[in-house]
Design a protein around this motif. Structure first.
Motif, PDB file in Angstrom:
ATOM      1  N   ASP A  40     105.382  15.527  22.633  1.00 55.16           N
ATOM      2  CA  ASP A  40     105.354  16.744  23.313  1.00 55.16           C
ATOM      3  C   ASP A  40     105.785  16.542  24.709  1.00 55.16           C
ATOM      4  O   ASP A  40     104.833  16.595  25.722  1.00 55.16           O
ATOM      5  CB  ASP A  40     104.078  17.471  23.052  1.00 55.16           C
ATOM      6  CG  ASP A  40     103.990  18.780  23.627  1.00 55.16           C
ATOM      7  OD1 ASP A  40     105.134  19.411  23.881  1.00 55.16           O
ATOM      8  OD2 ASP A  40     102.633  19.545  23.622  1.00 55.16           O
ATOM      9  N   ASP A  42     106.611  19.268  26.821  1.00 57.59           N
ATOM     10  CA  ASP A  42     105.871  20.080  27.647  1.00 57.59           C
ATOM     11  C   ASP A  42     104.493  19.841  28.108  1.00 57.59           C
ATOM     12  O   ASP A  42     104.281  19.940  29.155  1.00 57.59           O
ATOM     13  CB  ASP A  42     105.973  21.535  26.836  1.00 57.59           C
ATOM     14  CG  ASP A  42     107.312  22.265  26.585  1.00 57.59           C
ATOM     15  OD1 ASP A  42     108.363  21.638  27.539  1.00 57.59           O
ATOM     16  OD2 ASP A  42     107.454  22.697  25.636  1.00 57.59           O
ATOM     17  N   ALA A  43     103.862  19.138  27.299  1.00 58.12           N
ATOM     18  CA  ALA A  43     102.430  18.597  27.667  1.00 58.12           C
ATOM     19  C   ALA A  43     102.645  17.636  28.514  1.00 58.12           C
ATOM     20  O   ALA A  43     101.868  17.562  29.505  1.00 58.12           O
ATOM     21  CB  ALA A  43     101.730  18.281  26.571  1.00 58.12           C
ATOM     22  N   ASP A  45     105.079  17.075  30.622  1.00 50.37           N
ATOM     23  CA  ASP A  45     105.479  17.729  31.984  1.00 50.37           C
ATOM     24  C   ASP A  45     104.190  18.262  32.747  1.00 50.37           C
ATOM     25  O   ASP A  45     104.060  18.051  33.932  1.00 50.37           O
ATOM     26  CB  ASP A  45     106.622  18.774  31.753  1.00 50.37           C
ATOM     27  CG  ASP A  45     107.895  18.020  31.704  1.00 50.37           C
ATOM     28  OD1 ASP A  45     108.168  16.802  31.803  1.00 50.37           O
ATOM     29  OD2 ASP A  45     108.933  18.886  31.030  1.00 50.37           O
ATOM     30  N   ALA A  46     103.419  19.017  32.025  1.00 45.91           N
ATOM     31  CA  ALA A  46     102.363  19.497  32.408  1.00 45.91           C
ATOM     32  C   ALA A  46     101.246  18.576  33.153  1.00 45.91           C
ATOM     33  O   ALA A  46     100.602  18.786  34.154  1.00 45.91           O
ATOM     34  CB  ALA A  46     101.485  20.497  31.761  1.00 45.91           C
TER      35      ALA A  46
END
Length: 158
Positions: A40, A42-43, A45-46
């Motif tokens: 994932d 996006d996770a 990157d966060a």
């Protein structure tokens, strides 16, 4: 120097210690993301953004500690007996911080290797997709040209 300078140094070390705990926890979150079968991005990157904010805060704490220490170093060195309890607590905090930094660096190296493996896997998937797309396009072009028969007897003069 009043007790406040030594107390400020001690408080700074305690904050750094707590921040390093948060960074170690965030590092384990990143490791969990990297170990998932379906990556994932996006996770990840966060998690990286949150880790970056912790690093910035850590830098600010270090700069503040250095500034206060530069102002109070002489007083602490000249009056070691007066500040013995604070100095002892600072040494303990510094030892804990050192241990946590070693743990954090080991986790970062593990995460780096896991990230490289995930990126290699994604690159391989992309290259497989490109080669499959190329094979399908070649098949399509060959099939379209299969039914085309040029006329040998057709007179090109007009």
């Amino acid at each position: 120097m009043s007790q406040s300078g030594a107390q400020i140094l001690l408080q700074s070390l305690e904050k750094k210690n707590k921040l390093l705990d948060q960074m170690i926890l965030q590092n384990s979150v990143q490791e969990g993301i990297l170990k998932q079968e379906e990556f994932d991005m996006d996770a990840f990157d966060a998690a990286i953004d949150k880790q970056s904010s912790y690093v910035e805060e850590l830098d600010k704490l270090d700069q503040g500690f250095e500034a206060v220490y530069d102002r109070t170093r002489e007083e602490l060195m000249n009056n070691k007996e007066q500040y013995s309890t604070e100095i002892k607590r600072m040494k303990e905090q510094i030892q804990q911080i050192t241990d946590k930094i070693v743990t954090l660096n080991a986790g970062n190296m593990r995460n780096k290797m896991l990230a490289e493996n995930q990126f290699k896997k994604k690159k391989h998937e992309i290259s497989n997709g490109v080669s499959k797309n190329r094979a399908a396009r070649n098949y399509y072009n060959n099939m379209n040209n299969l039914n085309f028969v040029s006329s040998y007897f057709y007179d090109n003069k007009k």
